[in-house]
Design a protein around this motif. Structure first.
Motif, short mmCIF file in Angstrom:
data_model
loop_
_atom_site.label_atom_id
_atom_site.label_comp_id
_atom_site.label_asym_id
_atom_site.label_seq_id
_atom_site.Cartn_x
_atom_site.Cartn_y
_atom_site.Cartn_z
N PHE A 103 -4.92 0.44 -1.59
CA PHE A 103 -5.25 1.80 -2.02
C PHE A 103 -4.60 2.85 -1.14
CE2 PHE A 103 -7.96 5.60 -2.12
CZ PHE A 103 -7.81 5.91 -3.46
N ALA A 104 -4.59 2.62 0.17
CA ALA A 104 -3.97 3.59 1.08
C ALA A 104 -2.49 3.76 0.75
CB ALA A 104 -4.16 3.15 2.52
N ALA A 105 -1.80 2.64 0.49
CA ALA A 105 -0.37 2.71 0.17
C ALA A 105 -0.13 3.39 -1.16
CB ALA A 105 0.22 1.30 0.16
N ALA A 106 -0.93 3.04 -2.18
CA ALA A 106 -0.75 3.63 -3.52
C ALA A 106 -1.03 5.13 -3.49
CB ALA A 106 -1.65 2.92 -4.53
N ARG A 107 -2.11 5.52 -2.81
CA ARG A 107 -2.44 6.94 -2.75
C ARG A 107 -1.37 7.72 -2.01
NH1 ARG A 107 -7.92 8.34 0.17
NH2 ARG A 107 -6.72 7.45 1.87
N THR A 108 -0.89 7.19 -0.89
CA THR A 108 0.14 7.88 -0.11
C THR A 108 1.41 8.08 -0.93
OG1 THR A 108 -0.72 7.01 1.97
CG2 THR A 108 1.57 7.77 1.96
N ARG A 109 1.82 7.04 -1.64
CA ARG A 109 3.05 7.13 -2.43
C ARG A 109 2.88 8.10 -3.60
NH1 ARG A 109 4.02 0.97 -3.56
NH2 ARG A 109 5.67 1.72 -4.92
N PHE A 110 1.71 8.06 -4.25
CA PHE A 110 1.48 8.95 -5.39
C PHE A 110 1.40 10.40 -4.95
CE2 PHE A 110 -1.47 10.86 -8.59
CZ PHE A 110 -0.64 10.72 -9.69
#
Length: 277
Positions: A103-110
């Motif tokens: 989730f941290a990676a997906a949110r950061t990228r989005f």
């Protein structure tokens, strides 16, 4: 008739292609429709924009001047639309324990491309998705989805055994999954990751204790009503003084799914989040 966006796009496309047939094809219009649109534009502006000759395409002085204005307006509008779309919020619903790393990676990228992610803890993510209160559901249970939903597997998590801290199993080592098939089992029927069918050779006389959310499930395990299975991140994310998490080497993994509505079609921001995630 008032000037409309379709007039500007038709005129700009025609000036780019310098040919009615090619411009009509680009705009997915019939050529007579494009011709009428350009004629409407000239009547609205009360001037001739194009010198029509059989062999060449030429703009009048007024046409060249208006093209500059039209392109600037279209560019500003397209930029504003793109910016607003990127800043659109996507709501992600989950029942319990978001997978931290993913989730941290997906949110950061989005959010690096201007989007925004909202998270909502709900007991039943599928029901919330059907009701339209969230855009995407994070789910750990393999179920038959409604026809207007689709799912994508984004990963798998190692599963551990959850038992009451007072249980003899709390300190056990070398446990095998099939050995646990006869113990009373606590099942979260809405969003849990295991039930009695999670064993290849289930005990037909096994006691099943049911609940409908993670908090209730945790308390039932702590009370010694039965054992349970849960992704390993519960060790650090859901510690409980009455619950022990025990390794079982051959415990089946828990899969993580993203689920979204296909009808009506997902927004661009939802599609972008799915691509990133």
């Amino acid at each position: 008739m008032d000037l409309e966006l379709r007039h500007l796009r038709a005129f700009a496309a025609l000036c780019d292609e310098r040919n009615y047939t090619r411009a009509a094809h680009r705009l997915h219009l019939a050529q007579p429709s494009l011709t009428r649109t350009i004629q409407q534009l000239e009547r609205i502006l009360d001037c001739r924009l194009i010198d029509r000759t059989p062999r060449r395409f030429e703009l009048t002085a007024e046409g060249a001047e208006f093209l500059s204005h039209a392109r600037r307006v279209l560019a500003d509008l397209d930029a504003a639309v793109a910016d607003m779309q990127l800043r659109s919020a996507v709501s992600v619903g989950f029942a319990w324990l978001l997978p931290d790393g993913w989730f941290a990676a997906a949110r950061t990228r989005f959010e690096s491309v201007g989007g925004h992610v909202e998270i909502h803890r709900v007991d039943d993510p599928i029901a919330a998705l059907a009701a339209g209160t969230i855009d995407i559901a994070l789910f750990r249970k393999e179920i038959r989805l409604p026809k207007n939903m689709a799912a994508r597997t984004i990963g798998a998590e190692r599963r551990v055994l959850a038992v009451a801290a007072s249980s003899p199993l709390a300190g056990a080592t070398g446990l095998r999954w099939q050995e646990l098939a006869c113990y009373p089992l606590v099942v979260n029927t809405v969003s849990g990751t295991i039930d009695e069918t999670s064993w290849p050779q289930p005990d037909p006389g096994r006691e099943i204790v049911t609940c409908t959310n993670f908090d209730e499930w945790l308390e039932l395990v702590a009370a010694g009503r039965g054992i349970g299975g849960v992704p390993e991140l519960a060790r650090t994310r859901a510690p409980h003084p009455g619950v022990a998490y025990v390794d079982v080497a051959d415990a089946p993994p828990s899969r993580i799914y993203l689920i979204w509505r296909t009808t009506p079609a997902s927004s661009r921001s939802v599609q972008r989040f799915l691509e990133i995630a």
